[in-house]
Design an enzyme around this catalytic site. Structure first.
Site, PDB file in Angstrom:
ATOM      1  N   GLU A  44     -77.658  20.874   2.807  1.00 11.39           N
ATOM      2  CA  GLU A  44     -77.607  20.125   1.549  1.00 11.39           C
ATOM      3  C   GLU A  44     -75.846  20.195   0.995  1.00 11.39           C
ATOM      4  O   GLU A  44     -75.409  21.429   1.190  1.00 11.39           O
ATOM      5  CB  GLU A  44     -78.364  20.653   0.395  1.00 11.39           C
ATOM      6  CG  GLU A  44     -79.786  20.337   1.082  1.00 11.39           C
ATOM      7  CD  GLU A  44     -81.040  20.829  -0.364  1.00 11.39           C
ATOM      8  OE1 GLU A  44     -80.382  21.524  -1.531  1.00 11.39           O
ATOM      9  OE2 GLU A  44     -81.956  20.759  -0.015  1.00 11.39           O
ATOM     10  N   HIS A  89     -83.088  16.906  -4.270  1.00 13.88           N
ATOM     11  CA  HIS A  89     -83.163  18.364  -4.738  1.00 13.88           C
ATOM     12  C   HIS A  89     -83.331  18.298  -6.237  1.00 13.88           C
ATOM     13  O   HIS A  89     -82.267  19.075  -7.094  1.00 13.88           O
ATOM     14  CB  HIS A  89     -82.159  19.488  -4.207  1.00 13.88           C
ATOM     15  CG  HIS A  89     -82.549  20.929  -4.255  1.00 13.88           C
ATOM     16  ND1 HIS A  89     -82.317  21.704  -3.371  1.00 13.88           N
ATOM     17  CD2 HIS A  89     -83.493  21.446  -4.830  1.00 13.88           C
ATOM     18  CE1 HIS A  89     -82.816  22.820  -3.473  1.00 13.88           C
ATOM     19  NE2 HIS A  89     -83.841  22.810  -4.281  1.00 13.88           N
TER      20      HIS A  89
END
Length: 539
Positions: free
Chosen positions: A271, A289
């Protein structure tokens, strides 16, 4: 010339806020701190801010508190993560430096559970691609035929707090729920109306699978190539927990090959992630997220860590500290922490030296709760009595180990005179010992020292105490009163306990100010005492 107001301002503990937090965080901190701000993602700015002297730093996920950052922050006492994950904090380095690490483990559980459910529903009904098609002018009603949840089987992989919230909510949709969790007792699952099964069985039976596990060596790619060979082709898989538990490459292949019907993803192995091939599939609904990204979760996280910072900087043990032994502390044990600290200080002061070991015995009603943390309380108290500075629940075990000091906790339900009490037995280097008993009285849990060695007392452990041991004889009380009066030391309370008339006696006094060494020496000569000890307790 520095004014009194300026001195008070300088003396305030400094809290560095390294990322944007809710306004409620500042409200929860209150006015007792000097608050500074920096951009924690800007490394030079972060290191400079830490190097300027801070007591606590509040972060989210973008600030890396690694060994370098911790070393730069001389005097740092607390790292507070306003959220759950601690991948960006070097916990071993923090522990070695005596820095408490706290997070907000329950702040986002509702938000995370609700997002997982949102992804499940969106995946089942193709919400995302249908929405995109309509915005692009396409009425693709026949293309996006979905699946009902009613009477389907939901498999929950990881049945902790979030998994349980998801299960409870999806039962209201009429779903049957099975769960896999190697650490959960079947009876607990049964209480929640959930069947606990092995992972292979969950994979075979589930129409929907939702993952709620942390990423560890054991869980990395747990739902991977082999696992995806065991699922129904109609299954939809949701991962709003941690990237890497679900093998993204294996999932892509399974969807493309028609072995998995769809997926809902909020977390990824790397990420930020913006170019996954999974994003090109209509069968996948994906979010960046967002599990904790609600106003409510952010506010709860900020408030929780602000409260933890306040407690930590006040010298209290924080239940959410991840690098303090003992874990969560039962409400019945928590009030005993400061009591045991004071008992250890008193034992060390009466002994005139730091003990080599301490045994804490927890008796009566509270003995049924986990009281292992009291071993750290005793260590902290003994180290403080020895004059060690900056002792905390984080570094007390390490500092004690360096000095050869140990402590243990045992329990017994037997407590004939009190509903609950605690005994601290301090062993000394010369083979002798000192024993201090304490209890918490009444609904208000008032601290009392109830015995020292064989002498019964009813003594509140106030800031300044004086103990005298001598042969019982007339005139001692008056002599002590005169000596303290001459020294301008006011007596708040006095108790005398004795083994027998004319035998050994112990006088315990609470006084309004510290008793100097000169006064204790004078008292010792005046009454022929074999022990006179002044104790100033550090709270």
């Amino acid at each position: 010339m520095i004014t009194k107001k300026e001195v008070q301002r300088v003396a305030k503990p400094v809290v560095l806020i390294a990322e944007e937090l809710s306004a409620a965080t500042l409200d929860a901190l209150g006015p007792d701190f000097e608050v500074r701000n920096c951009d924690g993602a800007n490394r030079p700015e972060l290191l400079a801010a830490l190097g300027a002297g801070v007591d606590a730093v509040l972060i989210r996920s973008a600030t890396k508190m690694d060994a370098e950052a911790i070393a730069a922050a001389k005097g740092l006492k607390v790292i507070a993560r306003a959220g759950v994950g601690l991948d960006n904090v070097d916990i071993p380095a923090a522990t070695a430096a005596g820095v408490m690490v706290v997070n907000a483990p329950t702040s986002n559980i509702v938000s995370a559970a609700e997002l997982a459910i949102s992804l499940l529903l969106a995946s089942a009904r193709f919400i995302s691609p249908a929405h995109a098609a309509l915005k692009n002018g396409k009425w693709a009603r026949s293309k996006y035929t979905g699946a009902e949840l009613f009477e389907k089987t939901l498999g929950v992989v990881g049945f902790g707090r979030i998994g349980q919230l998801v299960a409870h909510r999806m039962q209201a949709f009429g779903m049957n729920v099975v769960a896999y969790d190697p650490y959960l007792q079947p009876a607990k699952a049964a209480q929640l109306g959930v069947e606990l099964v092995e992972l292979d069985e969950l994979l075979k039976r589930s129409d929907f699978i939702t993952i709620h596990l942390p990423k560890t060596k054991e869980t990395a790619n747990l739902i991977g190539v082999e696992a995806l060979k065991k699922v129904k082709k109609e299954v939809r898989i949701i991962n709003a927990a941690r990237g890497g538990v679900l093998d993204e490459a294996a999932l892509y292949d399974a969807i493309v090959e028609g072995r998995v019907a769809g997926a809902g993803l909020d977390v990824y192995v790397t990420e930020p992630c913006t170019d996954s091939p999974l994003f090109q599939l209509d069968q996948v609904v994906a979010t960046p997220h967002l599990g904790a990204s609600t106003d409510e979760a952010q506010e709860r996280a900020g408030i929780a860590v602000a409260v933890s910072v306040r407690k930590a900087l006040a010298g209290e043990l924080v239940p959410d500290a991840v690098n303090v032994k003992g874990g969560a502390i039962h409400d019945e044990i928590r009030p005993s922490l400061p009591l045991v600290e004071k008992m250890a200080q008193i034992a060390a002061a009466i002994a005139g030296e730091t003990p080599v070991s301490m045994e804490i015995t927890v008796k009566g009603d509270i003995s049924g709760h986990d009281s292992s943390v009291l071993a750290i309380s005793a260590l902290k108290g003994a180290l403080v009595a020895a004059g060690i500075e900056s002792v905390s629940y984080v570094n007390a075990p390490g500092l004690a180990s360096e000095r050869g000091l140990t402590s243990t906790v045992t329990t017994t339900p037997d407590s004939p005179e009190y509903r609950s009490m605690i005994s601290l037995h301090a062993a000394l280097s010369n083979g002798k010992s000192v024993k201090v008993d304490g209890t918490l009285m009444g609904i208000r849990k008032v601290e009392k020292i109830i015995a020292i060695d064989n002498f019964d007392l009813d003594l509140p452990p106030t800031d300044n105490l004086l103990f005298l041991r001598y042969a019982d004889k007339p005139g001692v009380v008056g002599a002590v009163g005169n000596a303290l009066g001459t020294a301008k030391i006011n007596i708040a309370g006095m108790q005398v306990a004795r083994e027998s008339a004319g035998g050994s006696a112990l006088m315990a006094l609470t006084v309004d100010s510290a008793v100097t060494d000169a006064v204790t020496e004078a008292l010792k000569k005046e009454i022929g005492a074999d022990l006179v000890r002044s104790v100033t307790l550090v709270n």
